[in-house]
Design an enzyme around this catalytic site. Structure first.
Site, PDB file in Angstrom:
ATOM      1  N   GLY A  13       0.796  -1.233   0.000  1.00 14.23           N
ATOM      2  CA  GLY A  13       0.000   0.000   0.000  1.00 14.23           C
ATOM      3  C   GLY A  13       0.827   1.281   0.000  1.00 14.23           C
ATOM      4  N   ASN A  15       1.398   2.978  -2.541  1.00 15.89           N
ATOM      5  CA  ASN A  15       0.654   3.899  -3.421  1.00 15.89           C
ATOM      6  C   ASN A  15      -0.587   4.435  -2.738  1.00 15.89           C
ATOM      7  OD1 ASN A  15       1.997   4.130  -6.176  1.00 15.89           O
ATOM      8  ND2 ASN A  15       2.181   1.951  -5.652  1.00 15.89           N
ATOM      9  N   HIS A  97      -5.938  -8.609  -8.577  1.00 20.37           N
ATOM     10  CA  HIS A  97      -7.082  -9.483  -8.836  1.00 20.37           C
ATOM     11  C   HIS A  97      -7.688  -9.009 -10.145  1.00 20.37           C
ATOM     12  CE1 HIS A  97     -10.934 -11.583  -8.091  1.00 20.37           C
ATOM     13  NE2 HIS A  97     -11.503 -10.470  -8.528  1.00 20.37           N
ATOM     14  N   ILE A  98      -7.915  -9.933 -11.052  1.00 23.31           N
ATOM     15  CA  ILE A  98      -8.466  -9.543 -12.354  1.00 23.31           C
ATOM     16  C   ILE A  98      -9.981  -9.470 -12.244  1.00 23.31           C
ATOM     17  CG2 ILE A  98      -8.705 -10.217 -14.776  1.00 23.31           C
ATOM     18  CD1 ILE A  98      -5.898 -11.527 -14.485  1.00 23.31           C
ATOM     19  N   ASN A 113      -6.432   2.145 -13.007  1.00 20.41           N
ATOM     20  CA  ASN A 113      -5.445   1.176 -12.519  1.00 20.41           C
ATOM     21  C   ASN A 113      -4.036   1.730 -12.690  1.00 20.41           C
ATOM     22  OD1 ASN A 113      -4.407  -1.488 -11.742  1.00 20.41           O
ATOM     23  ND2 ASN A 113      -3.861  -1.735 -13.897  1.00 20.41           N
ATOM     24  N   HIS A 115      -0.186   0.612 -13.277  1.00 20.57           N
ATOM     25  CA  HIS A 115       0.575  -0.546 -13.758  1.00 20.57           C
ATOM     26  C   HIS A 115       2.034  -0.138 -13.965  1.00 20.57           C
ATOM     27  CE1 HIS A 115       1.330  -4.415 -15.435  1.00 20.57           C
ATOM     28  NE2 HIS A 115       1.736  -3.913 -16.585  1.00 20.57           N
ATOM     29  N   ASP A 155      -4.642  -4.684 -18.048  1.00 19.38           N
ATOM     30  CA  ASP A 155      -3.620  -3.650 -18.244  1.00 19.38           C
ATOM     31  C   ASP A 155      -3.701  -2.972 -19.615  1.00 19.38           C
ATOM     32  OD1 ASP A 155      -2.678  -3.984 -15.650  1.00 19.38           O
ATOM     33  OD2 ASP A 155      -1.399  -5.655 -16.252  1.00 19.38           O
ATOM     34  N   GLU A 184       5.718   6.014  -9.481  1.00 19.29           N
ATOM     35  CA  GLU A 184       4.302   5.675  -9.219  1.00 19.29           C
ATOM     36  C   GLU A 184       3.695   6.611  -8.177  1.00 19.29           C
ATOM     37  OE1 GLU A 184       3.894   0.919  -9.982  1.00 19.29           O
ATOM     38  OE2 GLU A 184       4.547   1.517  -7.996  1.00 19.29           O
TER      39      GLU A 184
HETATM   40  C1  GAR Z   1       2.843  -1.315  -7.652  1.00 16.25           C
HETATM   41  O1  GAR Z   1       4.147  -1.388  -8.177  1.00 16.25           O
HETATM   42  C2  GAR Z   1       1.815  -1.398  -8.767  1.00 16.25           C
HETATM   43  O2  GAR Z   1       2.219  -0.759  -9.939  1.00 16.25           O
HETATM   44  C3  GAR Z   1       1.707  -2.882  -8.963  1.00 16.25           C
HETATM   45  O3  GAR Z   1       1.707  -3.396  -7.648  1.00 16.25           O
HETATM   46  C4  GAR Z   1       2.538  -2.569  -6.826  1.00 16.25           C
HETATM   47  C5  GAR Z   1       1.791  -2.254  -5.555  1.00 16.25           C
HETATM   48  O4  GAR Z   1       2.619  -1.611  -4.615  1.00 16.25           O
HETATM   49  N1  GAR Z   1       0.529  -3.247  -9.693  1.00 16.25           N
HETATM   50  C6  GAR Z   1       0.483  -4.146 -10.663  1.00 16.25           C
HETATM   51  O5  GAR Z   1       1.451  -4.817 -11.001  1.00 16.25           O
HETATM   52  C7  GAR Z   1      -0.865  -4.316 -11.330  1.00 16.25           C
HETATM   53  N2  GAR Z   1      -0.738  -5.039 -12.571  1.00 16.25           N
HETATM   54  P1  GAR Z   1       2.013  -0.972  -3.290  1.00 16.25           P
HETATM   55  O6  GAR Z   1       1.149  -2.042  -2.615  1.00 16.25           O
HETATM   56  O7  GAR Z   1       3.196  -0.626  -2.455  1.00 16.25           O
HETATM   57  O8  GAR Z   1       1.205   0.231  -3.670  1.00 16.25           O
END
Ligand code: GAR
Length: 205
Positions: A13, A15, A97-98, A113, A115, A155, A184
Site C-alpha cells: 500500500g 501507493n 485481482h483480475i 489502474n 501498472h 492492463d 508511481e
Molecule cells: C505497484 O508497483 C503497482 O504498480 C503494482 O503493484 C505494486 C503495488 O505496490 N501493480 C500491478 O502490477 C498491477 N498489474 P504498493 O502495494 O506498495 O502500492
C-alpha cells in the site's frame, strides 16, 4: 461536496500512502472514503487505519471455500463498495485481482489502474521483474509507469498518465523497483486529481 474515492489494494500500500499524503496536502481532488483489500494481511490496511479511513477485507478464498464463483466475488465486491460509498472513482492501487464484467457493470468508466509498465508492454503480473530481465538481456533501456482506465483486457485501456523510467547500467532489480515506485507515487495522485478535476471518465466499456 468532496468527490469520493475508493481504493482497492492487495499489499504494502505504498501507493495508497501516496494518495493519503496527497489528500492531506489538498492535492487529490477528492476524499478517500473507503479502502478494500482482497488480502487479510495487506500492510495497506494498517495505513488506512492510521489515517482513520474505513477499510474492509474481502478475499476470493472465502468465496472459493464456500463453493462460490469469481463472478459472485466481483458482484459482491461491487455491491459492498456501492452500498458503503457511492464512489466517483475506484482506484486499483496494487490490486492483484483480475476483475470480471460483474464488477465493471457497476462502475464502468470510473475505474483506474496503476501498472508498472508502459502502454502495450509487459501486461499482467511481475512487470518489473520481466522489464529487468529484458534489460539484463540487452533488450531494453527503459521501462515506465502508467495509470489507465480499466477495461476487461488486463492492463489495457486508455492511458491517463504515463512516465518513462530509465534502466541504468549497474542497476540491481531493487534499484529499478525503487525508481519505478518513486515515479508511481508521483503519478498516481496526479492522475486521480486529473480525472476528478476534469471529470474525464472512460467511455462505456
Ligand atoms: C505497484 O508497483 C503497482 O504498480 C503494482 O503493484 C505494486 C503495488 O505496490 N501493480 C500491478 O502490477 C498491477 N498489474 P504498493 O502495494 O506498495 O502500492
Amino acid at each position: 461536496m468532496s468527490k469520493k474515492i475508493v481504493v482497492l489494494i492487495s499489499g504494502s500500500g505504498t501507493n495508497l500512502q501516496a494518495l493519503i499524503d496527497a489528500e492531506r496536502q489538498g492535492q487529490l481532488g477528492g476524499n478517500i472514503a473507503l479502502v478494500v483489500s482482497n488480502k487479510k494481511n495487506a500492510y495497506g490496511l494498517a495505513r488506512a487505519a492510521e489515517a482513520s479511513i474505513p477499510a474492509s477485507v474481502k478475499t476470493l478464498k472465502e468465496y472459493k471455500d464456500a463453493g462460490k464463483s469469481r463472478e459472485d466475488f466481483d458482484r459482491d465486491l461491487a455491491e459492498l463498495i456501492d452500498e458503503k460509498q457511492r464512489p466517483d472513482l475506484v482506484v486499483l492501487a496494487g490490486f492483484m485481482h483480475i476483475l470480471s464484467p460483474a464488477f465493471f457493470s457497476r462502475f464502468g468508466g470510473r475505474i483506474i489502474n496503476l501498472h508498472p509498465a508502459l502502454p502495450g508492454e509487459l501486461d499482467g503480473a511481475h512487470a518489473i521483474d520481466r522489464a529487468y530481465s529484458e534489460f539484463l538481456a540487452g533488450k531494453r533501456t527503459k521501462t515506465g509507469v502508467m495509470v489507465h482506465f480499466v477495461i476487461p483486457e488486463v492492463d489495457k485501456g486508455q492511458p491517463i498518465l504515463t512516465q518513462d523510467v530509465p534502466c541504468v547500467q549497474g542497476d540491481s532489480l531493487e534499484d529499478l523497483e525503487n525508481r519505478i515506485h518513486a515515479v508511481e507515487h508521483q503519478i498516481l495522485p496526479k492522475a486521480v486529481k486529473l480525472v476528478l478535476d476534469e471529470n474525464i471518465y472512460a467511455k462505456a466499456i
